[in-house]
Design a protein around this motif. Sequence first.
Motif, PDB file in Angstrom:
ATOM      1  N   TYR A  63       0.833  -1.193   0.000  1.00 24.02           N
ATOM      2  CA  TYR A  63       0.000   0.000   0.000  1.00 24.02           C
ATOM      3  C   TYR A  63       0.867   1.240   0.000  1.00 24.02           C
ATOM      4  N   GLU A  64       0.418   2.216  -0.740  1.00 22.56           N
ATOM      5  CA  GLU A  64       1.111   3.489  -0.783  1.00 22.56           C
ATOM      6  C   GLU A  64       0.278   4.503  -0.004  1.00 22.56           C
ATOM      7  N   PRO A  65       0.753   4.916   1.163  1.00 16.27           N
ATOM      8  CA  PRO A  65      -0.020   5.879   1.954  1.00 16.27           C
ATOM      9  C   PRO A  65      -0.161   7.198   1.205  1.00 16.27           C
ATOM     10  N   ARG A  66      -1.247   7.847   1.431  1.00 19.09           N
ATOM     11  CA  ARG A  66      -1.470   9.157   0.807  1.00 19.09           C
ATOM     12  C   ARG A  66      -0.949  10.242   1.743  1.00 19.09           C
ATOM     13  N   GLU A  67      -0.548  11.336   1.141  1.00 12.28           N
ATOM     14  CA  GLU A  67      -0.134  12.472   1.957  1.00 12.28           C
ATOM     15  C   GLU A  67      -1.353  13.049   2.654  1.00 12.28           C
ATOM     16  N   LYS A  68      -1.137  13.556   3.838  1.00  8.67           N
ATOM     17  CA  LYS A  68      -2.230  14.185   4.571  1.00  8.67           C
ATOM     18  C   LYS A  68      -2.700  15.399   3.775  1.00  8.67           C
ATOM     19  N   PRO A  69      -4.016  15.484   3.536  1.00  7.43           N
ATOM     20  CA  PRO A  69      -4.528  16.653   2.804  1.00  7.43           C
ATOM     21  C   PRO A  69      -4.365  17.922   3.625  1.00  7.43           C
ATOM     22  N   GLY A  70      -4.428  19.042   2.963  1.00  6.28           N
ATOM     23  CA  GLY A  70      -4.304  20.324   3.639  1.00  6.28           C
ATOM     24  C   GLY A  70      -5.548  20.677   4.435  1.00  6.28           C
ATOM     25  N   ASP A  71      -5.477  21.792   5.140  1.00  4.66           N
ATOM     26  CA  ASP A  71      -6.584  22.246   5.983  1.00  4.66           C
ATOM     27  C   ASP A  71      -7.854  22.492   5.176  1.00  4.66           C
ATOM     28  N   GLU A  72      -7.708  22.905   3.913  1.00  3.66           N
ATOM     29  CA  GLU A  72      -8.876  23.156   3.070  1.00  3.66           C
ATOM     30  C   GLU A  72      -9.738  21.902   2.940  1.00  3.66           C
ATOM     31  N   PHE A  73      -9.088  20.745   2.827  1.00  3.51           N
ATOM     32  CA  PHE A  73      -9.820  19.488   2.712  1.00  3.51           C
ATOM     33  C   PHE A  73     -10.676  19.263   3.951  1.00  3.51           C
ATOM     34  N   TYR A  74     -10.083  19.432   5.124  1.00  3.13           N
ATOM     35  CA  TYR A  74     -10.799  19.188   6.364  1.00  3.13           C
ATOM     36  C   TYR A  74     -11.894  20.236   6.594  1.00  3.13           C
ATOM     37  N   ASP A  75     -11.664  21.477   6.168  1.00  2.00           N
ATOM     38  CA  ASP A  75     -12.700  22.501   6.252  1.00  2.00           C
ATOM     39  C   ASP A  75     -13.886  22.119   5.365  1.00  2.00           C
ATOM     40  N   ALA A  76     -13.586  21.677   4.140  1.00  3.59           N
ATOM     41  CA  ALA A  76     -14.646  21.274   3.210  1.00  3.59           C
ATOM     42  C   ALA A  76     -15.415  20.069   3.748  1.00  3.59           C
ATOM     43  N   MET A  77     -14.698  19.103   4.323  1.00  2.00           N
ATOM     44  CA  MET A  77     -15.363  17.920   4.877  1.00  2.00           C
ATOM     45  C   MET A  77     -16.251  18.310   6.056  1.00  2.00           C
ATOM     46  N   GLY A  78     -15.803  19.253   6.855  1.00  2.00           N
ATOM     47  CA  GLY A  78     -16.608  19.732   7.975  1.00  2.00           C
ATOM     48  C   GLY A  78     -17.886  20.395   7.489  1.00  2.00           C
ATOM     49  N   LYS A  79     -17.769  21.196   6.429  1.00  2.00           N
ATOM     50  CA  LYS A  79     -18.944  21.857   5.861  1.00  2.00           C
ATOM     51  C   LYS A  79     -19.905  20.831   5.272  1.00  2.00           C
ATOM     52  N   LEU A  80     -19.349  19.829   4.597  1.00  2.00           N
ATOM     53  CA  LEU A  80     -20.195  18.763   4.056  1.00  2.00           C
ATOM     54  C   LEU A  80     -20.952  18.053   5.162  1.00  2.00           C
ATOM     55  N   SER A  81     -20.253  17.750   6.224  1.00  2.00           N
ATOM     56  CA  SER A  81     -20.859  17.062   7.356  1.00  2.00           C
ATOM     57  C   SER A  81     -21.949  17.926   7.988  1.00  2.00           C
ATOM     58  N   ASP A  82     -21.676  19.225   8.139  1.00  2.00           N
ATOM     59  CA  ASP A  82     -22.679  20.143   8.680  1.00  2.00           C
ATOM     60  C   ASP A  82     -23.910  20.190   7.787  1.00  2.00           C
ATOM     61  N   PHE A  83     -23.665  20.237   6.479  1.00  2.00           N
ATOM     62  CA  PHE A  83     -24.763  20.293   5.518  1.00  2.00           C
ATOM     63  C   PHE A  83     -25.628  19.037   5.611  1.00  2.00           C
ATOM     64  N   ALA A  84     -24.983  17.880   5.658  1.00  2.00           N
ATOM     65  CA  ALA A  84     -25.721  16.620   5.773  1.00  2.00           C
ATOM     66  C   ALA A  84     -26.509  16.585   7.080  1.00  2.00           C
ATOM     67  N   GLY A  85     -25.920  17.092   8.141  1.00  2.00           N
ATOM     68  CA  GLY A  85     -26.617  17.154   9.422  1.00  2.00           C
ATOM     69  C   GLY A  85     -27.824  18.075   9.369  1.00  2.00           C
ATOM     70  N   SER A  86     -27.686  19.191   8.654  1.00  2.00           N
ATOM     71  CA  SER A  86     -28.807  20.120   8.498  1.00  2.00           C
ATOM     72  C   SER A  86     -29.958  19.474   7.744  1.00  2.00           C
ATOM     73  N   ILE A  87     -29.627  18.744   6.700  1.00  2.00           N
ATOM     74  CA  ILE A  87     -30.662  18.044   5.928  1.00  2.00           C
ATOM     75  C   ILE A  87     -31.368  17.027   6.814  1.00  2.00           C
ATOM     76  N   GLU A  88     -30.583  16.301   7.572  1.00  2.00           N
ATOM     77  CA  GLU A  88     -31.159  15.283   8.447  1.00  2.00           C
ATOM     78  C   GLU A  88     -32.049  15.936   9.508  1.00  2.00           C
ATOM     79  N   SER A  89     -31.596  17.040  10.074  1.00  2.00           N
ATOM     80  CA  SER A  89     -32.380  17.763  11.072  1.00  2.00           C
ATOM     81  C   SER A  89     -33.680  18.276  10.460  1.00  2.00           C
ATOM     82  N   LEU A  90     -33.584  18.787   9.254  1.00  2.00           N
ATOM     83  CA  LEU A  90     -34.761  19.272   8.543  1.00  2.00           C
ATOM     84  C   LEU A  90     -35.763  18.146   8.321  1.00  2.00           C
ATOM     85  N   SER A  91     -35.264  16.969   8.044  1.00  2.00           N
ATOM     86  CA  SER A  91     -36.151  15.837   7.778  1.00  2.00           C
ATOM     87  C   SER A  91     -37.011  15.497   8.990  1.00  2.00           C
TER      88      SER A  91
END
Length: 112
Positions: free
Chosen positions: A41-69
Amino acid sequence: MKRTIEKKVKLNRQEAEMLKKKAKKACLSEVGLIRFLIRGYEPREKPGDEFYDAMGKLSDFAGSIESLSHRLDMEDEIQMEILKKEIDRWHCFQLDIEKRFLTPQECELKWQ
């Protein structure tokens, strides 16, 4: 799995520095990196902070949809089904992004 076999490896200064840098980029110990490589296996480099910020926003968005439901009219089955499909789609998208950017990838080395 218990590891009882010890191997001693000699590296020159340049090789040692390369190993150190590559392990740091993948957020692994040097031994952890070597173990990944041995298993093919070839490990991947750790993504930058932008990746984690985007993932956090995605997670928040999914949570909002679920809450709305939970606030929608539970009697409207069509509306609920559409919303559930959208929630599933967002969760799949998030998992796909994590897989592409974080999960180690099998190497295609000829010597394995």
